[in-house]
Design a protein around this motif. Structure first.
Motif, PDB file in Angstrom:
ATOM      1  N   MET A  87      37.967  33.254  45.756  1.00  0.00           N
ATOM      2  CA  MET A  87      37.441  34.431  45.091  1.00  0.00           C
ATOM      3  C   MET A  87      38.566  35.253  44.507  1.00  0.00           C
ATOM      4  SD  MET A  87      34.635  35.815  47.870  1.00  0.00           S
ATOM      5  CE  MET A  87      33.866  36.923  46.702  1.00  0.00           C
ATOM      6  N   THR A  88      38.321  35.837  43.357  1.00  0.00           N
ATOM      7  CA  THR A  88      39.254  36.816  42.814  1.00  0.00           C
ATOM      8  C   THR A  88      39.069  38.125  43.570  1.00  0.00           C
ATOM      9  OG1 THR A  88      37.706  37.649  41.162  1.00  0.00           O
ATOM     10  CG2 THR A  88      39.037  35.727  40.553  1.00  0.00           C
ATOM     11  N   GLU A 141      35.901  39.866  42.462  1.00  0.00           N
ATOM     12  CA  GLU A 141      34.681  39.298  43.044  1.00  0.00           C
ATOM     13  C   GLU A 141      34.536  39.699  44.508  1.00  0.00           C
ATOM     14  OE1 GLU A 141      34.377  35.192  40.380  1.00  0.00           O
ATOM     15  OE2 GLU A 141      35.473  35.205  42.290  1.00  0.00           O
ATOM     16  N   ALA A 142      35.649  39.671  45.228  1.00  0.00           N
ATOM     17  CA  ALA A 142      35.600  40.070  46.631  1.00  0.00           C
ATOM     18  C   ALA A 142      35.206  41.540  46.763  1.00  0.00           C
ATOM     19  CB  ALA A 142      36.951  39.822  47.291  1.00  0.00           C
ATOM     20  N   THR A 177      31.521  41.993  46.189  1.00  0.00           N
ATOM     21  CA  THR A 177      30.750  41.520  47.340  1.00  0.00           C
ATOM     22  C   THR A 177      30.735  42.553  48.455  1.00  0.00           C
ATOM     23  OG1 THR A 177      31.301  39.214  46.843  1.00  0.00           O
ATOM     24  CG2 THR A 177      30.572  39.704  49.082  1.00  0.00           C
ATOM     25  N   LEU A 192      37.754  38.631  53.612  1.00  0.00           N
ATOM     26  CA  LEU A 192      37.864  38.165  52.229  1.00  0.00           C
ATOM     27  C   LEU A 192      39.269  38.428  51.662  1.00  0.00           C
ATOM     28  CD1 LEU A 192      34.423  39.380  50.798  1.00  0.00           C
ATOM     29  CD2 LEU A 192      35.021  37.121  51.682  1.00  0.00           C
ATOM     30  N   GLU A 197      33.279  32.334  49.011  1.00  0.00           N
ATOM     31  CA  GLU A 197      32.717  32.317  47.664  1.00  0.00           C
ATOM     32  C   GLU A 197      31.190  32.368  47.667  1.00  0.00           C
ATOM     33  OE1 GLU A 197      33.929  28.083  48.847  1.00  0.00           O
ATOM     34  OE2 GLU A 197      34.770  30.114  48.931  1.00  0.00           O
ATOM     35  N   ARG A 231      28.563  36.692  48.430  1.00  0.00           N
ATOM     36  CA  ARG A 231      27.729  37.603  47.642  1.00  0.00           C
ATOM     37  C   ARG A 231      26.308  37.081  47.504  1.00  0.00           C
ATOM     38  NH1 ARG A 231      28.101  41.787  44.011  1.00  0.00           N
ATOM     39  NH2 ARG A 231      26.388  41.863  42.509  1.00  0.00           N
TER      40      ARG A 231
END
Length: 432
Positions: A1-2, A5-6, A9, A38, A94, A97
């Protein structure tokens, strides 16, 4: 995950927990624990209308709009399970979310028929607890509360204002009670016909969550929670009094009711707990828990009042202390919102009876003015003080075990990693 993105989430999980009734400290602990899992160490800051997530040592941060207006234990349970799975390595980061979204959507609120049925059951149960014995009055309470529940569900589709639903349901209860006044019920039954459908509207979880925040010195979030709860109670009182006044009726004065037999009292307490568990979307398989705790607590209250001669506030404290000792470890174990679960068990002790009588007497005092009799002023002070003491006793009875168990027996399975835990004062670790 970038990292983005983390962060998204974690923000989604925080929003779902916060707006669905999880206690503030548990939201902070769960979200910071998820962030660490994460690879995103962050700090969560709460305010009434938004959440701020600040990533440590990095420019990444996010503001999330959310207000703690609802209580949905199913959604909280689902999100907490996903957080545990991610932190324990059972769910790939990943997929976190998507899993949070699925968990939140999996638990739907109670269906409208079930919501209305349990509202009717809860109002009738409260009537039994407060001494109503006439079948006609109990049926009227059930009819008024069930009709009000259907009205609330319809209003939820047309307005997002949080005060419209309780105000309208209370207004409807006042109209029904005014119409029922022609049946010439006894004094206690006539009063309870108006009050019991309103007592199921009292926002107990918000009161308890606010009290917990204030006890933890989270004044910035605790005070708005308590203010919101107070405004809801004000809306209910206004709706009831306007409904009665519009039909040319008034709330009958409070009269003493005969003692309720132990079996009837405890059984009715279980029914009331089932009703509020339904309002808070407790899954069916978990509903027996607040029912059992509520019956146990009410039995303790009945014994304290009947055998030890305790007053209603002391009886409520004893009952809530017992309920808190049972609910605190169970809420940790099952990842359920402590305030909602605890309130579901002891809802029948909330002093709506005294609050609404105090509001009615205050309205009458304003109407009469300087010619008001002294007895009216005494009634306002007496009912108001009794309601305040009961709420205080219930709050301390429920949160004292929560605070002590969190301090001395923190749940190891939900503790933060050491590097995150070390940032927090010792008394706050693992606590609500």
């Amino acid at each position: 995950m970038t990292r983005t993105e983390a962060l998204d989430t974690v923000a989604l999980a925080a929003k779902l927990l916060y707006k669905n009734g999880q206690t503030s400290q548990r939201v902070v602990l769960a979200v910071e624990r998820l962030g660490h899992a994460l690879s995103l160490p962050l700090t969560l800051h709460l305010s009434w209308s938004e959440l701020a997530l600040q990533v440590e040592g990095m420019p990444y941060s996010e503001m999330v709009g959310a207000m703690p207006l609802g209580v949905d234990m199913g959604k909280v349970l689902g999100v907490m399970r996903v957080i545990d799975q991610v932190c324990e390595g059972k769910l790939p980061p990943e997929d976190a979310r998507c899993a949070v979204e699925v968990a939140a959507s999996h638990y739907a609120p109670a269906s409208t028929p079930r919501f209305a049925l349990f509202a009717a059951l809860g109002a009738a149960a409260l009537g039994v607890i407060f001494g109503a014995t006439e079948a006609v009055s109990l049926l009227l309470m059930a009819f008024s509360a069930g009709l009000g529940a259907l009205f609330r569900r319809w209003l939820a589709k047309v307005s997002e204002n949080p005060f419209i639903q309780p105000l309208s349901a209370a207004l409807l209860a006042g109209v029904v009670a005014a119409a029922a006044d022609r049946l010439q019920l006894s004094g206690a039954a006539s009063s309870l016909t108006a009050l019991c459908p309103c007592m199921i509207l009292v926002p107990g979880p918000h009161i308890l969550n606010g009290a917990i925040d204030m006890a933890r010195a989270r004044v910035a979030i605790g005070l708005p929670r308590l203010t919101y709860a107070g405004l809801l109670i004000l809306a209910i009182s206004i709706g009831l009094l306007v409904g009665l006044e519009a039909c040319g009726a008034a709330l009958p004065p409070a009269v003493s009711s005969p003692g309720v037999p132990f079996t009837a009292d405890v059984t009715a307490a279980g029914c009331a707990a089932a009703a509020f568990g339904t309002f808070f979307s407790i899954p069916w398989r978990l509903l027996p828990l607040p029912i059992a705790v509520g019956m146990l607590a009410h039995g303790a209250r009945w014994a304290a009042i009947s055998f030890a001669g305790a007053d209603v506030a002391t009886g409520a404290f004893v009952a809530c202390l017992l309920a808190g000792l049972v609910v605190a470890p169970v809420a940790d174990r099952l990842h359920l919102p402590f305030a909602a679960l605890g309130f579901s068990a002891v809802v029948s002790m909330m002093p709506g009876f005294f609050l609404f009588h105090a509001a009615s007497d205050l309205s009458e005092l304003v109407s009469i003015g300087s010619r008001a009799p002294v007895d009216l002023l005494i009634g306002i002070v007496s009912n108001g003080a009794t309601a305040f003491l009961i709420i205080l006793a219930m709050t301390f009875g429920l949160i004292l075990p929560r605070m002590l168990l969190s301090r001395f027996l923190p749940p190891a399975s939900r503790r933060l990693p050491t590097q995150v835990e070390n940032k927090m004062p010792g008394f706050m670790q693992g606590a609500d």
